[in-house]
Design a protein around this motif. Structure first.
Motif, PDB file in Angstrom:
ATOM      1  N   ALA A   1     -14.746  -5.800  -8.528  1.00 23.91           N
ATOM      2  CA  ALA A   1     -13.997  -6.749  -7.712  1.00 23.91           C
ATOM      3  C   ALA A   1     -13.385  -7.840  -8.579  1.00 23.91           C
ATOM      4  CB  ALA A   1     -14.907  -7.365  -6.645  1.00 23.91           C
TER       5      ALA A   1
ATOM      6  N   GLY B   1     -11.054  -1.093  -2.589  1.00 27.11           N
ATOM      7  CA  GLY B   1     -10.186  -2.009  -1.864  1.00 27.11           C
ATOM      8  C   GLY B   1     -10.901  -2.829  -0.807  1.00 27.11           C
ATOM      9  N   GLU B   2     -12.142  -2.442  -0.495  1.00 25.06           N
ATOM     10  CA  GLU B   2     -12.918  -3.152   0.515  1.00 25.06           C
ATOM     11  C   GLU B   2     -13.982  -4.070  -0.084  1.00 25.06           C
ATOM     12  OE1 GLU B   2     -14.385   0.168   2.686  1.00 25.06           O
ATOM     13  OE2 GLU B   2     -12.495   0.517   3.762  1.00 25.06           O
ATOM     14  N   LEU B   3     -14.044  -4.137  -1.414  1.00 24.50           N
ATOM     15  CA  LEU B   3     -15.028  -5.004  -2.052  1.00 24.50           C
ATOM     16  C   LEU B   3     -14.740  -6.468  -1.735  1.00 24.50           C
ATOM     17  CD1 LEU B   3     -15.259  -3.312  -5.573  1.00 24.50           C
ATOM     18  CD2 LEU B   3     -17.003  -3.269  -3.766  1.00 24.50           C
ATOM     19  N   PRO B   4     -15.769  -7.322  -1.732  1.00 28.04           N
ATOM     20  CA  PRO B   4     -15.561  -8.734  -1.422  1.00 28.04           C
ATOM     21  C   PRO B   4     -14.485  -9.370  -2.303  1.00 28.04           C
ATOM     22  CG  PRO B   4     -17.901  -8.229  -1.453  1.00 28.04           C
ATOM     23  CD  PRO B   4     -17.192  -6.997  -1.963  1.00 28.04           C
TER      24      PRO B   4
ATOM     25  N   SER C   1       0.813  -1.207   0.000  1.00 31.57           N
ATOM     26  CA  SER C   1       0.000   0.000   0.000  1.00 31.57           C
ATOM     27  C   SER C   1       0.844   1.252   0.000  1.00 31.57           C
ATOM     28  CB  SER C   1      -0.925   0.003   1.223  1.00 31.57           C
ATOM     29  OG  SER C   1      -0.173  -0.083   2.413  1.00 31.57           O
TER      30      SER C   1
ATOM     31  N   ALA D   1      -5.580   3.548  -0.761  1.00 30.90           N
ATOM     32  CA  ALA D   1      -5.905   2.204  -1.247  1.00 30.90           C
ATOM     33  C   ALA D   1      -4.621   1.437  -1.560  1.00 30.90           C
ATOM     34  CB  ALA D   1      -6.773   2.301  -2.496  1.00 30.90           C
TER      35      ALA D   1
ATOM     36  N   PRO E   1      -9.580  -7.546  -0.473  1.00 30.21           N
ATOM     37  CA  PRO E   1      -8.555  -7.603   0.578  1.00 30.21           C
ATOM     38  C   PRO E   1      -7.753  -8.903   0.547  1.00 30.21           C
ATOM     39  CG  PRO E   1     -10.603  -6.734   1.466  1.00 30.21           C
ATOM     40  CD  PRO E   1     -10.924  -7.247   0.085  1.00 30.21           C
ATOM     41  N   GLU E   2      -8.427 -10.010   0.256  1.00 32.03           N
ATOM     42  CA  GLU E   2      -7.721 -11.292   0.170  1.00 32.03           C
ATOM     43  C   GLU E   2      -6.750 -11.296  -1.002  1.00 32.03           C
ATOM     44  OE1 GLU E   2     -11.564 -11.842   2.311  1.00 32.03           O
ATOM     45  OE2 GLU E   2     -10.969 -10.862   0.454  1.00 32.03           O
TER      46      GLU E   2
ATOM     47  N   VAL F   1     -10.361   3.657  -1.996  1.00 32.04           N
ATOM     48  CA  VAL F   1     -10.411   2.895  -0.745  1.00 32.04           C
ATOM     49  C   VAL F   1     -11.632   1.988  -0.720  1.00 32.04           C
ATOM     50  CG1 VAL F   1     -10.759   3.110   1.748  1.00 32.04           C
ATOM     51  CG2 VAL F   1      -9.022   4.482   0.611  1.00 32.04           C
ATOM     52  N   ALA F   2     -12.761   2.491  -1.186  1.00 39.54           N
ATOM     53  CA  ALA F   2     -13.982   1.683  -1.209  1.00 39.54           C
ATOM     54  C   ALA F   2     -13.807   0.455  -2.110  1.00 39.54           C
ATOM     55  CB  ALA F   2     -15.162   2.523  -1.690  1.00 39.54           C
TER      56      ALA F   2
ATOM     57  N   GLU G   1      -3.671  -9.264  -0.034  1.00 34.81           N
ATOM     58  CA  GLU G   1      -2.800 -10.007   0.870  1.00 34.81           C
ATOM     59  C   GLU G   1      -2.051 -11.108   0.131  1.00 34.81           C
ATOM     60  OE1 GLU G   1      -0.935 -11.307   4.424  1.00 34.81           O
ATOM     61  OE2 GLU G   1      -1.786  -9.410   3.709  1.00 34.81           O
TER      62      GLU G   1
END
Length: 282
Positions: free
Chosen positions: A253, A24-27, A7, A177, A30-31, A21-22, A34
Motif C-alpha cells: 500500500a 487496489g483495496e488495501l488501506p 481504471s 484494478a 482507493p483514496e 484487484v486485492a 481517487e
C-alpha cells in the motif's frame, strides 16, 4: 469528465485470478486512486489542452526524462537538456538514455498489449545502445545489474526469468484494478528484479509510463510521474520500494500510494505548464 481513465484498459471480471484487484483495496489505495483521478482530470480539463495538447505532451516528455535521469544520478537543469545535443560522455549517457526511452515508449503501446517482455527488451536495447552492455535480454547466470540507487539484494537469473514470466502473464490477462495499481506493480517489480545489466531504473519508470498511457488514464502522456518521483526524493523512493519488496499489505500500500503521489505531482507540473502557456510565459 468521465472517471473511466482511472481504471481503463483490459477489464475482465474480477476474481481469484485477478490479484491486482486485492491490492487496489488495501488501506489508503482507493483514496490514492481517487486523488490521482481528480489531478489528472484537472489538467485534461484545462482550457489550454483544447488547442495546445501536443506542446504539453512534448514538455511533459522532456521534464519526465530529466527527472528519471536525476533519479539515476544525472541531475541536470531543464534548460541544459534543451541546449545540449551530445550525450555521449560520462553521466551524459544516462540523460541520453532517458531521452531515448521517453521518445521510444510512445511507439510501443500496441506491442505492449501483445508482449510486455518484448517491449522491455526493446527498452533496454534503446537505453543501453551507447554502452558495451549485453543489450536486449535479461541477465544470465552470473551477470549482475549495475543500479547504484537500488542496494537491495539482486535476484538470480532463474528467479528473474520466472518472475518476468509471471508479470507478463498477469499483464496479458488484464485486470479490473485501477491503472495506478497496475502501473505501480510493473514499476516496483522491475526495480526489485533489475532484470537487465544496466538502466533498470530508467526502464522501470518508462514501463510505468507505458501502463498509464495504455490504460487510458493518461492517454496523451501529459502527467509525468517521473517528475513526482524525483520531487519526492531518492530517499523516499527507495524507502517506498522497500515496502514493495517486503510484500506485506502495508508495504504494498505504501508503494502504490507513493506512486500515486508522484503521478499527482506530475499532473501538477503539467498544469503549471498549461498556466504558463495561457499567460504567454512559456
Amino acid at each position: 469528465m468521465s472517471t473511466s481513465r482511472a481504471s481503463a484498459g483490459p477489464t475482465p471480471a474480477a476474481g481469484p485470478a485477478d490479484p491486482l484487484v486485492a491490492l487496489g483495496e488495501l488501506p489508503g489505495v482507493p483514496e490514492a486512486v481517487e486523488s490521482v483521478r481528480k489531478a489528472v482530470d484537472r489538467v485534461y480539463g484545462h482550457r489550454v489542452m483544447r488547442r495546445r495538447s501536443t506542446e504539453i505532451t512534448s514538455e511533459a516528455a522532456l521534464r519526465g526524462a530529466r527527472a528519471s535521469a536525476a533519479l539515476a544520478g544525472a541531475d541536470w537543469a531543464l534548460e541544459e537538456l534543451r541546449r545540449r545535443s551530445d550525450f555521449s560522455l560520462g553521466e551524459d549517457r544516462t540523460v541520453g538514455a532517458a531521452l531515448r526511452l521517453t521518445a521510444e515508449a510512445g511507439q510501443l503501446l500496441s506491442i505492449w498489449r501483445q508482449s510486455p517482455l518484448r517491449v522491455l527488451a526493446r527498452l533496454h536495447l534503446v537505453a543501453a545502445a551507447d554502452s558495451d552492455d549485453t543489450v536486449g535480454r535479461p541477465r544470465k547466470a552470473g551477470e549482475r545489474a549495475d543500479e547504484p540507487l537500488i542496494e537491495l539484494a539482486q535476484p538470480d537469473a532463474d528467479e528473474v526469468a520466472g518472475r518476468l514470466d509471471g508479470l507478463n502473464s498477469l499483464l496479458l490477462a488484464g485486470s479490473a484494478a485501477p491503472a495506478l495499481v497496475t502501473a505501480a506493480v510493473v514499476h516496483g517489480e522491475l526495480l526489485a528484479l533489475r532484470p537487465f545489466t544496466s538502466r533498470n531504473g530508467l526502464i522501470a519508470r518508462a514501463a510505468e509510463r507505458i501502463v498509464l498511457v495504455g490504460s487510458g488514464l493518461d492517454p496523451k502522456s501529459i502527467c509525468p510521474a517521473e517528475v513526482g518521483h524525483a520531487e519526492l526524493g531518492r530517499a523516499a523512493y527507495v524507502a517506498a520500494l522497500d515496502g514493495y519488496v517486503s510484500g506485506t499489505p502495508e508495504g504494498m500500500a505504501a508503494w502504490i500510494t507513493h506512486c500515486g503521489k508522484a503521478l499527482e505531482l506530475g499532473a501538477r507540473e503539467s498544469t503549471a505548464v498549461c498556466e504558463a502557456l495561457q499567460r504567454g510565459a512559456a
